[in-house]
Design a protein around this motif. Structure first.
Motif, PDB file in Angstrom:
ATOM      1  N   SER A 151       7.772  32.147  14.088  1.00  0.00           N
ATOM      2  CA  SER A 151       7.739  30.812  14.699  1.00  0.00           C
ATOM      3  C   SER A 151       7.912  30.884  16.209  1.00  0.00           C
ATOM      4  O   SER A 151       7.288  30.104  16.945  1.00  0.00           O
ATOM      5  CB  SER A 151       8.818  29.917  14.085  1.00  0.00           C
ATOM      6  OG  SER A 151      10.117  30.450  14.298  1.00  0.00           O
ATOM      7  N   ALA A 210       1.737  28.314   9.184  1.00  0.00           N
ATOM      8  CA  ALA A 210       2.558  28.005  10.358  1.00  0.00           C
ATOM      9  C   ALA A 210       1.686  27.890  11.605  1.00  0.00           C
ATOM     10  O   ALA A 210       1.876  26.983  12.430  1.00  0.00           O
ATOM     11  CB  ALA A 210       3.622  29.080  10.552  1.00  0.00           C
ATOM     12  N   CYS A 215       7.100  25.233  12.788  1.00  0.00           N
ATOM     13  CA  CYS A 215       6.470  26.450  12.270  1.00  0.00           C
ATOM     14  C   CYS A 215       7.431  27.268  11.406  1.00  0.00           C
ATOM     15  O   CYS A 215       7.014  27.890  10.428  1.00  0.00           O
ATOM     16  CB  CYS A 215       5.936  27.296  13.416  1.00  0.00           C
ATOM     17  SG  CYS A 215       4.477  26.598  14.221  1.00  0.00           S
ATOM     18  N   GLU A 216       8.708  27.256  11.747  1.00  0.00           N
ATOM     19  CA  GLU A 216       9.693  27.947  10.912  1.00  0.00           C
ATOM     20  C   GLU A 216       9.733  27.329   9.519  1.00  0.00           C
ATOM     21  O   GLU A 216       9.702  28.043   8.497  1.00  0.00           O
ATOM     22  CB  GLU A 216      11.075  27.878  11.557  1.00  0.00           C
ATOM     23  CG  GLU A 216      12.157  28.596  10.744  1.00  0.00           C
ATOM     24  CD  GLU A 216      13.562  28.372  11.288  1.00  0.00           C
ATOM     25  OE1 GLU A 216      14.524  28.571  10.522  1.00  0.00           O
ATOM     26  OE2 GLU A 216      13.700  27.983  12.477  1.00  0.00           O
TER      27      GLU A 216
END
Length: 260
Positions: free
Chosen positions: A154, A215, A245-246
């Motif tokens: 991320s 992601a 994104c994580e």
């Protein structure tokens, strides 16, 4: 020796910028050093991910999975000073309550947290908790590697925004925060991706390429939305991309573990 010293300075700058981890020596500062530190964003993510995984593992041994996840999330906030979470709440408030570029940027630099930011961060933490819980219930040791990989990936993906989108200058430049916002020539992205590969080595599962892709698609969408609304990205936008994104990496892992 000078090259090695410079690289240590760049890494230490990234470490000090993104975490509360003390550096045992004085680090010089300049906008150039700040910008060159971007090559180590993913490396800092790798370190943060490893510490988070360790906290979760030890906490599960003492308590249970759910308590361990909460303690890990607390540890992560203390470790990073809620740096990216703060960017996410600012993003929610500004894009949720602002109309037009100037209004959005004005709200974004406001230190107060509004309804959009509060609701957004609660839902984000809920998604993070329940996705990690679902993965940990299946395989605790594998989820430790997933956590490391999610933090590393991320931060790498968030950093690519610098290469794919334009930085939007704060309307009040006197309050602009230091930020690495200029693309580097050479091997900067390669250096960051090496950290991602190291994280992948902890849990060699080709199916996780899907989670990484999901992601990155999230980053593409957010980048498109930011460009549409304000013409590019800000530091808070980068923080929000990292957080989203994580979580997308965790959700992507749930999908491949269930269907592939």
């Amino acid at each position: 020796m000078k090259v090695i010293k410079n690289e240590i300075t760049y890494f230490a700058t990234a470490l000090m910028f993104f975490t509360r981890i003390p550096v045992p020596f004085k680090v010089p500062y300049s906008s150039e050093i700040m910008n060159r530190s971007q090559k180590y964003f993913a490396s800092v993510g790798l370190l943060v991910g490893l510490i988070n995984a360790l906290i979760l593992y030890l906490s599960v041994q003492l308590f249970n999975l759910e308590t361990g996840i909460v303690l890990m999330m607390i540890g992560s906030v203390l470790l990073t000073g809620a740096f990216h979470e703060d960017g996410f709440t600012d993003m929610c408030d500004s894009f949720g309550g602002g109309y037009g570029k100037e209004k959005i940027l004005t709200i974004m630099k406001d230190s107060r947290v509004g309804a959009y930011g509060t609701i957004g961060i609660v839902l984000l933490f809920a998604l993070k908790f329940y996705s990690i819980q679902a993965l940990g219930t299946v395989d605790l040791f594998k989820v430790l590697g997933i956590i490391v990989l999610a933090h590393t990936s991320s931060r790498f993906i968030s950093g690519t925004m610098i290469y794919t989108h334009e930085y939007v200058t704060d309307i009040d430049t006197s309050k602009s925060k230091p930020l690495a916002n200029k693309p580097l020539k050479g091997t900067a992205l390669v250096t960051g991706f090496i950290s991602v590969l190291v994280a992948f080595a902890l849990i060699p599962d080709w199916r996780l390429i899907f989670a990484f892709t999901l992601a990155y698609l999230g980053k593409i969408y957010m980048g498109w939305y930011f460009k549409k609304q304000i013409g590019g990205y800000t530091g808070d936008c980068l923080g929000s991309v990292q957080q989203v994104c994580e979580v997308l990496f965790y959700l992507g892992t749930m999908i491949v573990w269930k269907f592939i």
